[in-house]
Design an enzyme around this catalytic site. Structure first.
Site, PDB file in Angstrom:
ATOM      1  N   CYS A   1       9.439   0.318   3.513  1.00  0.00           N
ATOM      2  CA  CYS A   1       7.991   0.333   3.257  1.00  0.00           C
ATOM      3  C   CYS A   1       7.451  -1.095   3.195  1.00  0.00           C
ATOM      4  O   CYS A   1       6.566  -1.401   2.390  1.00  0.00           O
ATOM      5  CB  CYS A   1       7.670   1.091   1.976  1.00  0.00           C
ATOM      6  SG  CYS A   1       8.564   0.535   0.517  1.00  0.00           S
ATOM      7  N   GLY A   2       7.997  -1.968   4.018  1.00  0.00           N
ATOM      8  CA  GLY A   2       7.514  -3.338   4.059  1.00  0.00           C
ATOM      9  C   GLY A   2       7.811  -4.088   2.773  1.00  0.00           C
ATOM     10  O   GLY A   2       8.891  -3.969   2.188  1.00  0.00           O
TER      11      GLY A   2
END
Length: 331
Positions: free
Chosen positions: A123-124
């Site tokens: 998720c970054g």
């Protein structure tokens, strides 16, 4: 007849017919058997499979963002009604000069910092940013001579602080999953209320990721306890809708309702069977439950939006890399 070596010579009875041979201008198919071409071909196939996975994860995250928005909409009428009633009751309590523990600011000697992260990766920078923000806040409080207890919520931040238990005091940890229930929120709020009422802490701060758009979210610090007497009027929940426009996802924020005072909404007078202090002692924990649930939902939405954005970038990178490798393979 035998030749010089003693073998019998076979006579040539029929000459070969060269006119029956089929002539064509097409080149025979050749297969690339060298190792370099095989490696490129295998990389292209592997990247195409990865692209399918990242695209599927992007669509799943988008569907979950829609579901998170629906969960926020479910609690909107209840939160609005509770918010208005609290405004009116707090106004009466202030008029009577009554002190409530949850509204009373005392000297801060010990703080509980609640950090909220996700349970999964991919998720970054969502998890790393909120962890860094939490750790920076804890260090800042310790540098000021204030004792700090950490309550992590989420697997990623829990694992981070567990590995550093020699530096930080971890009071308790929680895992709520993707759809926190009322019982999960009640456990968190009960823990915080007991610590504050019995004097084990003087302030409770929560650090979470505030959702702003599908491509931007930022960690935020918020004081949960004591409840600000004026903060109730300033806080408005921003609700959003995930829509699709020209084949792309977009977020549309709902306009904030026009501000109205509690007296305009509920009337000039409210008839109460019990005293305002007794009602507030019941409603304030209920209000905290709603605020914690809203924070958890916003943090989950930010994680899903970050994952959707990360998978979108991964899919685009896979397409670009496939095009470059295909061009190299065909040279």
């Amino acid at each position: 007849q035998k030749n010089a070596e003693g073998f019998r010579a076979m006579p040539l009875t029929k000459a070969p017919n060269f006119s029956t041979l089929h002539h064509t201008n097409q080149r025979p198919e050749t297969s690339l058997k060298d190792g370099k071409s095989n490696i490129i071909r295998e990389r292209i196939a592997a990247i195409k499979k990865t692209k399918k996975i990242t695209e599927a994860m992007r669509l799943v995250a988008a569907a979950k963002v829609r579901r998170a928005q629906e969960n926020v909409q479910k609690f909107k009428p209840f939160n609005e009604a509770l918010h208005r009633i609290l405004l009116k009751l707090i106004g009466q309590v202030q008029t009577d000069n009554i002190q409530l523990p949850l509204l009373y600011n005392r000297e801060v000697k010990r703080v509980i910092v609640v950090g909220i992260s996700g349970d999964r990766g991919l998720c970054g920078s969502h998890n790393s940013r909120v962890i860094s923000k939490t750790e920076a806040r804890v260090r800042s409080l310790l540098a000021d001579g204030i004792e700090v207890d950490v309550i992590p919520i989420g697997k990623k931040i829990t694992q981070y602080f567990r590995r550093r238990s020699d530096k930080y005091s971890i009071k308790r940890s929680f895992v709520c999953g993707k759809e926190p229930s009322a019982s999960d929120v009640a456990d968190i709020v009960d823990e915080l209320l007991l610590d504050y009422i019995f004097g084990e802490c003087d302030k409770v701060e929560v650090i979470y990721t505030r959702f702003q758009s599908l491509i931007f979210s930022e960690p935020a610090v918020r004081t949960l306890i004591p409840i600000s007497k004026t903060g109730l009027e300033d806080e408005e929940d921003e609700l959003f809708h995930l829509t699709s426009k020209e084949g792309k996802f977009a977020v549309v924020m709902d306009p904030k309702p026009e501000s109205t005072t509690a007296s305009e909404t509920l009337g000039k007078e409210i008839l109460l069977e019990d005293s305002p202090i007794d009602i507030l002692n019941i409603l304030l924990p209920l209000y905290l439950n709603g605020q914690v649930l809203r924070i958890l939902q916003e943090s989950i939405t930010s994680e899903l939006a970050s994952r959707m954005q990360a998978m979108t970038m991964a899919t685009e990178n896979a397409s670009e890399l496939t095009s470059k490798l295909t061009l190299k393979y065909n040279r």
